[in-house]
Design a protein around this motif. Structure first.
Motif, mmCIF file in Angstrom:
data_model
loop_
_atom_site.group_PDB
_atom_site.id
_atom_site.type_symbol
_atom_site.label_atom_id
_atom_site.label_comp_id
_atom_site.label_asym_id
_atom_site.label_seq_id
_atom_site.Cartn_x
_atom_site.Cartn_y
_atom_site.Cartn_z
ATOM 1 N N GLN A 38 0.831 -1.221 0.000
ATOM 2 C CA GLN A 38 0.000 0.000 0.000
ATOM 3 C C GLN A 38 0.863 1.268 0.000
ATOM 4 N N ASP A 389 -10.703 -4.353 11.721
ATOM 5 C CA ASP A 389 -10.202 -4.106 10.364
ATOM 6 C C ASP A 389 -11.040 -2.978 9.774
ATOM 7 N N CYS A 390 -10.405 -2.016 9.122
ATOM 8 C CA CYS A 390 -11.182 -0.925 8.534
ATOM 9 C C CYS A 390 -10.401 -0.275 7.395
ATOM 10 N N LYS A 391 -11.058 0.670 6.715
ATOM 11 C CA LYS A 391 -10.396 1.369 5.614
ATOM 12 C C LYS A 391 -10.471 2.868 5.891
ATOM 13 N N SER A 394 -7.688 5.605 1.344
ATOM 14 C CA SER A 394 -7.506 4.420 0.495
ATOM 15 C C SER A 394 -6.685 3.346 1.235
ATOM 16 N N ILE A 395 -6.426 3.572 2.543
ATOM 17 C CA ILE A 395 -5.540 2.642 3.272
ATOM 18 C C ILE A 395 -6.351 1.598 4.050
ATOM 19 N N CYS A 396 -6.021 0.330 3.822
ATOM 20 C CA CYS A 396 -6.686 -0.736 4.584
ATOM 21 C C CYS A 396 -5.895 -0.976 5.860
ATOM 22 N N LEU A 397 -6.576 -0.901 6.999
ATOM 23 C CA LEU A 397 -5.907 -1.076 8.293
ATOM 24 C C LEU A 397 -6.403 -2.341 8.957
#
Ligand code: HEM
Length: 511
Positions: A38, A389-391, A394-397
């Protein structure tokens, strides 16, 4: 039979070792690749270096022995790890606090989403467990529905009507400062003072008297106890897990302090409840709001006490640092000191103390405070942790990812502030701070923005105005420029300035 136990033990050991290998080695490796895909590069994860914890501690310790030239290029000392890694890997990078990944980015869209998020997936975090322990269940450490319940009761206490009433209490504390300095000026033309020390006493008095100060004797005792407790919490902090348990004497003293603080506050709160009438301070306002909220589940006495402790912790050293950095900047930039003093004389004359409406007229002082908050923000970063888990943008965490919003680096960004980002130029706030608001948030923004912002600016404006009205000052040659971070961004060696009374033997008592 014995072999069966050995087998159980060996099985248990294998599971434990497997778990350790997974969480300390395989997971960090997998997440490094995940974030690299990412666009997040960063310093390598080190299993024995507690992620990058040991390196961060080393860089922070080394930076403390550095003295900078008297300009505002403070990043190498104030946030050395950010300075180093953002140069190597760019302004978005990944580092490791233990086995937990921490992302840093100054991307305004991501930052905005992080701070404005209110769906509960991102939570606030306090790194120092001793401070968490000292604050109990105060708003600063809470999340979710508990935080919402506390915030509903805390917010009205900082409303405009209450702030207006605080002006006279702040003026009293400010007069004490001026009176004490005036005494010093009686015996010599000029004198040197570490103003950071002085401002810590001033802001402790302000927070004590505005929070629970209707009984000055009680407030003084509580301030002393809280001050000692926070100093202990800070002394107990280390990156080494369990460090705080090593000092038995300190823990013992801490326990005693906690008991005594609770006892003083319980007497105070219960006394107020019995009196039935509302006192004009933050505690009084909270008790009133609490009564109204009782049907929706108000706060217990314990929780109210924890809020008072939180105000003290959150509003004491931060405001003292703002005042100290402002004096340093005015000590260097005499032209701004002169123009702010001219404004103060125009609004207040040479004798009067500020009223609420005067404070709003002190535009130049306001601009200077904003520029000081930009160059030397007491809170250098805001931390969040993903609890699911979340977004974000545009970053998936993945769950457990931490995020650092770099307030200090963003305040120095040339993209945001132009080529003179490092220069002290209060004119950039001549149209208020709203214009720059998107990227200027020394008090945070969004649902968790600072509740004490207006109080901090009010007390700072009042004291700066009264100092300018009575004294001129410049930097002492003993000043060593070393802004370091420990909870707040503070001057490691204090701010010694040389003060000169404008009208010697001012009879402040006559006012
Ligand atoms: C110059 C002075 C101050 C600065 C720079 C400052 C800065 C901040 C920042 C950046 C936050 C947001 C943290 C986050 O988003 O996680 C915050 C929160 C907070 N501040 Fe301040 N602060 C100052 C003074 C004060 C004062 C005077 C008080 C109280 C009397 C106070 C009470 C709080 C509280 C209770 C919170 C937590 C709000 C929440 O989580 O809902 N602060 N402050």
């Amino acid at each position: 039979m014995e072999w069966a136990w050995v087998g159980v033990f060996a099985g248990f050991l294998c599971i434990m070792v497997g778990h350790l290998i997974k969480s300390l080695w395989l997971e960090p490796k997998r997440k490094t690749e995940y974030f690299r895909a990412q666009g997040f590069e960063g310093p390598p994860y080190k299993i024995l270096g507690m992620g990058n914890g040991v390196e961060i501690a080393r860089l922070m310790t080394e930076s403390r022995s550095m003295a900078l030239p008297l300009d505002n290029n403070i990043m190498p000392v104030a946030l050395p790890f950010y300075h180093l890694w953002s140069k190597l890997y760019g302004s978005r990078f990944l580092c490791w606090f233990g086995s937990k990944p921490a992302l840093c980015t100054d991307d305004p869209i991501v930052v905005k989403e992080l701070l404005m998020n209110n769906n509960g997936v991102l939570q606030t975090m306090i790194f120092n467990p001793s401070i968490k322990e000292a604050l109990g269940r105060g708003i600063l450490v809470l999340n979710g529905s508990d935080w919402e319940r506390h915030r509903r009761i805390v917010i009205p206490a900082f409303g405009i009507d209450n702030l207006k009433e605080m002006v006279s209490r702040i003026n009293e504390s400010a007069k004490n400062v001026i009176q004490c300095w005036t005494q010093k000026a009686r015996s010599c033309d000029e004198f040197e003072l570490d103003v950071f020390k002085e401002f810590k006493i001033f802001t402790a008095n302000v927070i004590g008297t505005t929070s629970f100060g209707s009984e000055p004797g009680q407030a003084k005792r509580i301030i002393e106890l809280l001050d000692e407790q926070i100093a202990l919490a800070i002394a107990n902090y280390s990156f080494v897990p369990g460090y705080r348990y090593l000092f038995v004497k300190r823990r013992w003293r801490n326990m005693k302090l906690r008991r005594e603080i609770r006892k003083c506050f319980t007497e105070l709160v219960e006394g107020r409840k019995k009196m039935g009438k509302r006192d004009r301070d933050l505690l009084g306002s909270m008790l009133e709001a609490n009564q109204k909220e009782a049907v929706n589940g108000g706060l217990s006495t314990e929780e109210i006490i924890d809020e008072c402790k939180t105000f003290f912790f959150a509003g004491h050293e931060t405001s003292a640092a703002l005042l100290a950095w402002t004096c340093m900047l005015l000590g260097i930039h005499q032209e701004w000191q002169d123009s702010a003093r001219a404004e103060v004389f125009e609004v207040l004359g040479t004798e009067r103390v500020p009223t609420w409406s005067d404070v709003n007229k002190l535009k130049t002082v306001g601009m200077i405070l904003n520029e000081s908050l930009r160059l030397y923000p007491p809170g250098v970063a805001i931390a969040r942790k993903a609890v699911k888990d979340c977004k974000i943008g545009s970053i998936c965490l993945p769950k457990d990812t931490q995020f650092l919003v770099p307030i200090l680096p963003m305040n120095y960004s040339e993209t945001i502030w132009g080529d003179d980002a490092e220069k002290f130029n209060p004119y950039r706030f001549s149209e208020g701070s709203e214009k720059a608001m998107g990227s200027f948030f020394p008090f945070g923004k969004g649902p968790r923005a600072c509740v004490g912002q207006k109080l901090a600016l009010l007390e700072s404006k009042i004291l700066v105005a009264m100092i300018l009205q009575n004294f001129s000052f410049h930097m002492s040659k003993n000043y060593i420029h070393s802004p370091v971070v420990f909870v707040t961004l503070y001057p490691q060696h204090g701010i010694p300035i040389i003060l000169h009374a404008l009208k010697r033997l001012v009879a402040i008592n006559r006012r």
